[in-house]
Design an enzyme around this catalytic site. Structure first.
Site, PDB file in Angstrom:
ATOM      1  N   LYS A 139       0.186   4.166  -0.332  1.00  0.00           N
ATOM      2  CA  LYS A 139      -0.350   5.453   0.321  1.00  0.00           C
ATOM      3  C   LYS A 139      -0.316   6.463  -0.707  1.00  0.00           C
ATOM      4  O   LYS A 139       0.018   6.530  -1.848  1.00  0.00           O
ATOM      5  CB  LYS A 139       0.012   5.546   1.633  1.00  0.00           C
ATOM      6  N   GLY A 152       2.170   2.123  10.643  1.00  0.00           N
ATOM      7  CA  GLY A 152       3.350   3.423  10.731  1.00  0.00           C
ATOM      8  C   GLY A 152       4.137   3.652  12.054  1.00  0.00           C
ATOM      9  O   GLY A 152       4.489   4.738  11.958  1.00  0.00           O
ATOM     10  N   GLU A 160      -6.905   4.815   7.468  1.00  0.00           N
ATOM     11  CA  GLU A 160      -6.632   6.441   7.102  1.00  0.00           C
ATOM     12  C   GLU A 160      -7.707   6.853   6.379  1.00  0.00           C
ATOM     13  O   GLU A 160      -7.968   8.209   6.737  1.00  0.00           O
ATOM     14  CB  GLU A 160      -5.382   6.538   6.414  1.00  0.00           C
ATOM     15  N   SER A 209       3.163  -2.206  10.340  1.00  0.00           N
ATOM     16  CA  SER A 209       4.541  -2.370  10.343  1.00  0.00           C
ATOM     17  C   SER A 209       5.319  -3.731  10.035  1.00  0.00           C
ATOM     18  O   SER A 209       6.087  -4.260  10.682  1.00  0.00           O
ATOM     19  CB  SER A 209       5.115  -1.868  11.917  1.00  0.00           C
ATOM     20  N   GLU A 211      -5.691  -5.056  10.197  1.00  0.00           N
ATOM     21  CA  GLU A 211      -4.546  -4.152  10.429  1.00  0.00           C
ATOM     22  C   GLU A 211      -4.849  -3.160  11.818  1.00  0.00           C
ATOM     23  O   GLU A 211      -5.903  -2.416  11.908  1.00  0.00           O
ATOM     24  CB  GLU A 211      -4.433  -2.992   9.438  1.00  0.00           C
ATOM     25  N   GLY A 254       2.760  -1.088   4.330  1.00  0.00           N
ATOM     26  CA  GLY A 254       2.973   0.393   4.018  1.00  0.00           C
ATOM     27  C   GLY A 254       4.438   0.853   3.632  1.00  0.00           C
ATOM     28  O   GLY A 254       4.961   0.368   2.797  1.00  0.00           O
ATOM     29  N   GLY A 255       5.110   1.300   4.795  1.00  0.00           N
ATOM     30  CA  GLY A 255       6.641   1.705   4.650  1.00  0.00           C
ATOM     31  C   GLY A 255       7.453   1.078   3.944  1.00  0.00           C
ATOM     32  O   GLY A 255       8.048   1.436   3.137  1.00  0.00           O
ATOM     33  N   HIS A 259      -9.417   1.316   4.426  1.00  0.00           N
ATOM     34  CA  HIS A 259      -8.349   1.626   5.128  1.00  0.00           C
ATOM     35  C   HIS A 259      -8.543   2.485   6.432  1.00  0.00           C
ATOM     36  O   HIS A 259      -9.375   3.179   6.411  1.00  0.00           O
ATOM     37  CB  HIS A 259      -6.975   2.180   4.421  1.00  0.00           C
ATOM     38  N   ASN A 303       0.837  -1.013   0.076  1.00  0.00           N
ATOM     39  CA  ASN A 303       0.022  -0.023   0.003  1.00  0.00           C
ATOM     40  C   ASN A 303       0.811   1.028   0.068  1.00  0.00           C
ATOM     41  O   ASN A 303       1.678   1.430   1.171  1.00  0.00           O
ATOM     42  CB  ASN A 303      -0.843  -0.042   1.233  1.00  0.00           C
TER      43      ASN A 303
END
Ligand code: 13P
Length: 250
Positions: A11, A172, A96, A212, A166, A233-234, A94, A9
């Site tokens: 983002k 994050g 967010e 994470s 999640e 993500g990251g 999601h 993802n």
């Protein structure tokens, strides 16, 4: 046996040019990978991603979809628009989007229905906040979020979905749910689906962990019996890191 699915993802990261660069780097690193590999990119990067992944096993996903076929919905994209661009997966609900853009369990359900009916695979996100876990609401909450998201789908439509568990406190933050915590909550989600749609569907649906997840913790998480993959993500923003997550068995 459920085929593992590792999805990035991105983002709100990467321009079309950067999309091409990242995917050119990624392609050789994930060639022949065992899991399904998906990259969920910003809408403006979809065409670059589809072009760059042509002829590979990497699938392109979007990060949201509207539930109407067309109309006066400024800023939104329909499922058919995504399909015509070569998109195969779409992240829905999601945390967010729930937190910053007013997404609710009901709009998640509408978006998921529109996606499956257009032939897209929804990656439906559920998960609790820190205070909800501490208050003991995790199981009830993820059950409710999951069942509402799937409401109105046929058994085969449910089976075709991917669920991403999640925990909001793990996104994050560098904090990961422990392997056991993630497995237990995903087990709860699987049982809820089995109770409503039957054991066969409960056993077949793929449920990812997200929050994470990285090259260091992927192996432990993927060794858990209920965990079928990850929403990253990251660590999906660097080809080398994402490839290590994809190739967690090596
Ligand atoms: P991180 O991997 O950066 O924690 O993000 C997880 C996530 O939100 C994926 O959808």
């Amino acid at each position: 046996m459920r085929k593992p699915i590792i999805a990035g993802n991105w983002k709100m990261n990467k321009t079309p040019k950067e999309t091409k660069q990242l995917l050119e780097e990624l392609k050789p690193l994930v060639k022949g990978a065992k899991p399904t590999v998906v990259v969920c990119v910003p809408a403006v990067d979809i065409q670059a991603a589809v072009r760059a992944t042509k002829g590979t096993a990497i699938k392109v996903g979007a990060q949201n979809v509207h539930f109407k076929e067309s109309g006066a919905y400024t800023g939104e994209l329909s499922a058919q628009m995504l399909v015509e661009c070569g998109v195969k997966y779409v992240i829905i609900g999601h945390s967010e989007r729930r937190q910053y853009f007013g997404e609710t369990d009901q709009t998640v359900n509408l978006r998921a229905l529109a996606a499956v009916r257009a032939g897209l695979t929804p990656i439906i996100c559920v998960g609790e906040k820190k205070e909800e876990r501490e208050a003991g609401y995790t199981n009830a909450l993820v059950t409710y979020q999951t069942l509402i998201a799937l409401e109105g789908m046929s058994e085969s439509e449910v089976k075709s979905c991917v669920i991403a568990y999640e925990p909001v406190w793990a996104i994050g933050t560098g904090l990961t749910a422990t392997d056991e915590q993630a497995n237990e909550t995903i087990g709860v989600i699987r049982s809820a689906i089995a109770a409503k749609y039957g054991k066969r569907i409960g056993n077949a649906i793929r449920i990812q962990y997200g929050g994470s997840m990285n090259p260091k913790n992927v192996k432990g998480l993927m060794a858990q019996p209920h965990i079928d993959g990850g929403l990253i993500g990251g660590a999906s923003l660097k080809a080398e890191d994402f490839a290590k997550v994809v190739n967690y068995e090596d």
